[in-house]
Write an enzyme that holds these catalytic residues in place. Structure first.
Site, PDB file in Angstrom:
ATOM      1  CE  LYS A  76     -19.819   5.188  -0.466  1.00  5.37           C
ATOM      2  NZ  LYS A  76     -21.051   5.960  -0.696  1.00  5.37           N
ATOM      3  CE  LYS A 105      -5.881   4.565  13.274  1.00  6.53           C
ATOM      4  NZ  LYS A 105      -6.039   5.919  13.817  1.00  6.53           N
ATOM      5  N   GLY A 130       0.822  -1.200   0.000  1.00  7.43           N
ATOM      6  CA  GLY A 130       0.000   0.000   0.000  1.00  7.43           C
ATOM      7  C   GLY A 130       0.855   1.248   0.000  1.00  7.43           C
ATOM      8  CE  LYS A 182     -10.351   5.801  14.819  1.00  8.55           C
ATOM      9  NZ  LYS A 182      -9.921   6.814  13.851  1.00  8.55           N
ATOM     10  N   GLY A 206      -0.732   4.833  -0.043  1.00  4.35           N
ATOM     11  CA  GLY A 206      -1.502   6.059   0.053  1.00  4.35           C
ATOM     12  C   GLY A 206      -0.846   7.027   1.018  1.00  4.35           C
ATOM     13  CG  ASN A 207      -2.016  10.978   3.773  1.00  2.00           C
ATOM     14  OD1 ASN A 207      -2.566  11.163   4.856  1.00  2.00           O
ATOM     15  ND2 ASN A 207      -1.111  11.810   3.305  1.00  2.00           N
ATOM     16  CD1 TRP A 208      -1.985   4.235   8.124  1.00  2.00           C
ATOM     17  CD2 TRP A 208      -0.574   5.844   8.729  1.00  2.00           C
ATOM     18  NE1 TRP A 208      -1.523   3.945   9.390  1.00  2.00           N
ATOM     19  CE2 TRP A 208      -0.658   4.920   9.793  1.00  2.00           C
ATOM     20  CE3 TRP A 208       0.261   6.949   8.877  1.00  2.00           C
ATOM     21  CZ2 TRP A 208       0.062   5.054  10.979  1.00  2.00           C
ATOM     22  CZ3 TRP A 208       0.991   7.091  10.061  1.00  2.00           C
ATOM     23  CH2 TRP A 208       0.872   6.145  11.099  1.00  2.00           C
ATOM     24  N   GLY A 209       0.339   5.041   4.115  1.00  3.36           N
ATOM     25  CA  GLY A 209       1.373   4.115   3.653  1.00  3.36           C
ATOM     26  C   GLY A 209       2.681   4.817   3.333  1.00  3.36           C
TER      27      GLY A 209
END
Length: 345
Positions: A299, A122, A11, A207, A13-16
């Protein structure tokens, strides 16, 4: 003498990309544990007539998902999944959860024996029939152990080296926990390893439901006292859900880790769940329309999880035991007045 761990990140993306910066730096520092090259599977895209993988490997920057942040030179972008994971011994999963199954099926048979994985995805899947952890899906398909990492970690802040904490849930703390801590822990990204991999992932899902409630409160113009009450009651329901449906697999202490209270506070004060819920109250537009207008087609996890939790609890006739979760669902989907966020909880 154990062979060096060969790390692949699944992966980008932003976090990856933020995680690739940490993993690349740490593998270069711990040459006694890791091979120096980190392969990162990147879903190929074309930007300005160039492949994204070529841009990353030439400029050492993911200009689409983490612009302005340089990646270590030992992180190599690979567009072919099999090539990226071949002979890997440590797999870091950080991709949208809907792709887990297909990606894992393609990886079968190409990993090093005794390989291990960690999920940075998450949440978990909740249906009327039951629940399914993403780490369990990875573990089941690839037949390897899978830990989980989650915390109050906004990707851009981590990439800019602003201090934060995170939690790793790992069944084998002595061996796997040691390896994963060395892979992720830095001076600005402090990692704590615990055994409760179930609770780590449960917190990451629930959360978001509480954050929707916090957003309703903001939209109504209520103050800090009200939001604090919603956060506290939400944390209690998160813990009750874990202990009711997972028993001893979920530890109370987990809810006071970064993956629990800290991530809950961050999400209730910022993030898209709070933002869209606030707009829902102010504009009276449907959730689906606000998703379109505010999230570029993404989403909203909080309302989706609220619906899944409602179906799960309704199937067991237990929705009345979780008043905050149930009220968030009814406001979002059944036309209940947003003011009920403080009346019904």
């Amino acid at each position: 003498m154990h062979p060096l761990e060969k790390v692949t990140i699944i992966g980008s993306g932003n976090w990856g990309s933020a995680i690739a910066k940490i993993v690349g730096t740490n593998t270069a520092c711990h040459t006694d544990l890791f091979e120096p090259t980190v392969r990162q599977w990147v879903y190929e895209e074309i930007l300005d007539n160039k492949k994204l993988t070529d841009i990353i490997n030439e400029q050492h920057e993911n200009i689409k998902y983490l612009k302005g942040v340089k990646l270590p030179h030992n992180v190599v972008a690979v567009s072919d999944l099999v090539e990226a994971c071949k002979d890997a011994s440590l797999l870091v999963f950080v991709l949208p959860h809907q792709f887990i199954h297909g990606v894992c099926e393609k990886m079968k048979g190409y990993l090093r024996p005794q390989a291990r994985a960690i999920s940075l995805i998450k949440g978990l899947e909740i249906t009327a029939e039951g629940t399914r952890l993403f780490s369990e899906e990875i573990s089941h398909i690839l037949n390897i152990p899978c830990a989980a990492l989650s915390g109050a970690n906004i990707a851009n802040e981590v990439a800019l080296e602003q201090f934060s904490e995170s939690t790793i849930g790992c069944q084998d703390i002595e061996v796997d926990g040691h390896i994963f801590k060395n892979l992720f822990n830095t001076a600005y990204f402090r990692v704590n390893v615990i055994q409760d991999h179930v609770g780590v992932q449960l917190c990451g899902a629930l959360k978001n439901v509480v954050a929707v409630g916090a957003g309703f409160s903001d939209g109504l113009g209520y103050g800090s006292n009200t939001k604090a009450a919603i956060i506290r009651l939400g944390l209690l329901e998160m813990r009750k859900f874990g202990q009711t449906f997972f028993g001893d697999a979920v530890q109370t202490e987990t809810f006071f880790e970064s993956c629990g209270a800290a991530d809950l506070i961050t999400t209730c004060n910022g993030g898209r769940n709070r933002k869209v819920a606030e707009a829902f109250v102010l504009t009276k537009k449907p959730i689906e329309q606000l998703e379109e207008e505010l999230l570029n087609g993404q989403k909203l996890q909080g309302t989706l999880t609220a619906r899944e939790v409602h179906q799960f609890l309704s199937a067991r006739n237990m929705q009345h035991e979780f008043p905050l979760f149930s009220t968030v669902y009814r406001i979002a989907y059944e036309g209940l007045s947003p003011e009920n966020i403080i009346i019904d909880i």
